[in-house]
Design a protein around this motif. Structure first.
Motif, short mmCIF file in Angstrom:
data_model
loop_
_atom_site.label_atom_id
_atom_site.label_comp_id
_atom_site.label_asym_id
_atom_site.label_seq_id
_atom_site.Cartn_x
_atom_site.Cartn_y
_atom_site.Cartn_z
N TYR A 45 31.05 -10.30 76.57
CA TYR A 45 30.82 -9.37 75.48
C TYR A 45 30.96 -7.94 75.99
O TYR A 45 30.23 -7.52 76.90
CB TYR A 45 29.43 -9.58 74.88
CG TYR A 45 29.14 -8.70 73.70
CD1 TYR A 45 29.80 -8.87 72.48
CD2 TYR A 45 28.19 -7.68 73.80
CE1 TYR A 45 29.53 -8.06 71.40
CE2 TYR A 45 27.90 -6.87 72.72
CZ TYR A 45 28.58 -7.07 71.51
OH TYR A 45 28.31 -6.25 70.44
N PRO A 46 31.88 -7.16 75.46
CA PRO A 46 32.08 -5.78 75.95
C PRO A 46 30.79 -4.96 75.85
O PRO A 46 30.09 -5.00 74.86
CB PRO A 46 33.15 -5.23 74.99
CG PRO A 46 33.87 -6.44 74.50
CD PRO A 46 32.82 -7.52 74.40
N SER A 88 32.22 -5.72 85.62
CA SER A 88 33.45 -5.29 84.96
C SER A 88 33.62 -6.06 83.67
O SER A 88 32.98 -7.08 83.43
CB SER A 88 34.63 -5.55 85.88
OG SER A 88 34.83 -6.95 86.02
N ALA A 89 34.50 -5.56 82.81
CA ALA A 89 34.75 -6.22 81.53
C ALA A 89 35.29 -7.63 81.73
O ALA A 89 35.15 -8.49 80.87
CB ALA A 89 35.72 -5.39 80.70
N ARG A 137 27.91 -11.72 65.66
CA ARG A 137 29.13 -11.67 64.86
C ARG A 137 30.37 -11.94 65.72
O ARG A 137 31.25 -12.71 65.34
CB ARG A 137 29.26 -10.32 64.17
CG ARG A 137 30.53 -10.17 63.34
CD ARG A 137 30.58 -8.82 62.62
NE ARG A 137 31.84 -8.67 61.90
CZ ARG A 137 32.08 -9.19 60.70
NH1 ARG A 137 31.15 -9.91 60.09
NH2 ARG A 137 33.25 -9.01 60.11
N GLU A 138 30.43 -11.30 66.89
CA GLU A 138 31.59 -11.51 67.76
C GLU A 138 31.67 -12.95 68.24
O GLU A 138 32.76 -13.53 68.31
CB GLU A 138 31.54 -10.56 68.95
CG GLU A 138 32.71 -10.78 69.89
CD GLU A 138 33.08 -9.57 70.71
OE1 GLU A 138 33.26 -9.73 71.92
OE2 GLU A 138 33.19 -8.46 70.14
N ILE A 139 30.51 -13.54 68.57
CA ILE A 139 30.50 -14.94 69.00
C ILE A 139 31.00 -15.84 67.87
O ILE A 139 31.82 -16.74 68.09
CB ILE A 139 29.07 -15.36 69.43
CG1 ILE A 139 28.68 -14.64 70.72
CG2 ILE A 139 28.97 -16.87 69.59
CD1 ILE A 139 27.21 -14.75 71.05
N CYS A 140 30.53 -15.59 66.65
CA CYS A 140 30.95 -16.41 65.50
C CYS A 140 32.44 -16.29 65.24
O CYS A 140 33.12 -17.28 64.96
CB CYS A 140 30.15 -16.02 64.26
SG CYS A 140 28.41 -16.51 64.31
N ASP A 178 21.96 -7.77 78.31
CA ASP A 178 22.33 -8.36 79.59
C ASP A 178 22.91 -9.75 79.33
O ASP A 178 22.37 -10.51 78.51
CB ASP A 178 21.12 -8.51 80.52
CG ASP A 178 20.86 -7.25 81.33
OD1 ASP A 178 21.48 -6.20 81.05
OD2 ASP A 178 20.00 -7.31 82.24
N GLN A 179 24.00 -10.07 80.01
CA GLN A 179 24.52 -11.44 79.97
C GLN A 179 24.10 -12.13 81.25
O GLN A 179 24.34 -11.64 82.36
CB GLN A 179 26.04 -11.48 79.84
CG GLN A 179 26.55 -12.91 79.76
CD GLN A 179 28.02 -13.03 79.39
OE1 GLN A 179 28.72 -12.04 79.26
NE2 GLN A 179 28.49 -14.26 79.22
N CYS A 180 23.47 -13.31 81.12
CA CYS A 180 22.93 -14.03 82.27
C CYS A 180 23.70 -15.30 82.59
O CYS A 180 23.67 -15.78 83.72
CB CYS A 180 21.46 -14.37 82.01
SG CYS A 180 20.42 -12.93 81.67
N VAL A 181 24.36 -15.87 81.59
CA VAL A 181 25.15 -17.09 81.76
C VAL A 181 26.46 -16.89 81.01
O VAL A 181 26.46 -16.38 79.88
CB VAL A 181 24.40 -18.33 81.21
CG1 VAL A 181 25.25 -19.59 81.35
CG2 VAL A 181 23.05 -18.50 81.90
#
Length: 225
Positions: free
Chosen positions: A67-68, A61-62, A180-183, A131-134
């Motif tokens: 990150y969406p 889920s979000a 960009r979103e992370i920054c 994919d987000q892993c951490v």
């Protein structure tokens, strides 16, 4: 790629040759040989993991991903340090990696508790899927340097440093949007002093993202130009 053999405890990370899987003493191994070794250790566990990922069970889920649009593919808790960043450590850098493996095999390795390495995100070559892993608040073991790990987000990119065909338009655009979103989230300047390659991390023996990574293009995309 995120390097194997990192300590969980604060302090300088061990080198690849300290892990006992390096081969000839004093001769650094290839990243691919290390990755293949990691796959051998985790082959049995990876079968079930792969089935989950390919069936969509790994999609979160979000509220779970930072990150969406990313898919949650959690790394083994043995491959990162739980933290509460940016309260415990500031986040002021993004480190760009190339996997030296396929997307699927990279996820398998990060889910193998014997691998001792993982990055926060992995970007697929063909379509830019992420994919987000951490979780971003945790310290991923990706840079081979404890100080850099504590204050950075690590992003892996599917491919090999000597095969530029893997660096597709879809990958560049997806990765740049993520960076960009992370920054913006952590007030990180969008420049080459704060968005760096793994090769720039002090003490590393890695060369990624390599000579074919188009830094000019990438930084322009991150800045929306």
């Amino acid at each position: 790629m995120a390097r194997a053999g990192e300590h969980q405890a604060p302090g300088p990370a061990r080198s690849l040759t300290d892990t006992g899987t390096a081969g000839t003493p004093g001769a650094p191994p290839t990243r691919r040989s290390l990755l293949r070794g990691g796959l051998a250790f985790g082959a049995a566990a990876a079968v079930g993991v792969t089935a989950d990922l390919t069936s969509g069970i790994g999609r979160a889920s979000a509220a779970t991903v930072d990150y969406p649009g990313a898919t949650w593919a959690p790394a083994s808790t043995s491959n990162y340090t739980a933290a509460n960043r940016p309260s415990t450590y500031p986040i002021n850098m993004v480190v760009i990696h190339v996997t030296q493996e396929t997307f699927t095999d990279t996820i398998r390795l990060f889910q193998d508790p014997s691998h001792a390495a993982a990055a926060h995100y992995v970007v697929r070559s063909g379509d830019g899927a992420i994919d987000q892993c951490v979780r971003e608040h945790d310290v991923a073991w990706h840079a081979g340097n404890w100080d850099y790990n504590t204050r950075s987000i690590g992003i892996e990119h599917e491919g090999w440093v000597d095969q530029p065909a893997y660096f597709t338009t879809a990958m560049y655009h997806a990765s740049a949007a993520l960076t960009r979103e992370i920054c913006l989230k952590y007030a990180i300047p969008m420049d080459r002093n704060h968005i760096i390659g793994h090769v720039q991390v002090p003490g590393t023996d890695h060369t990624d993202p390599g000579p074919y990574w188009d830094w000019v293009r990438y930084i322009r995309l991150v800045n929306g130009t």
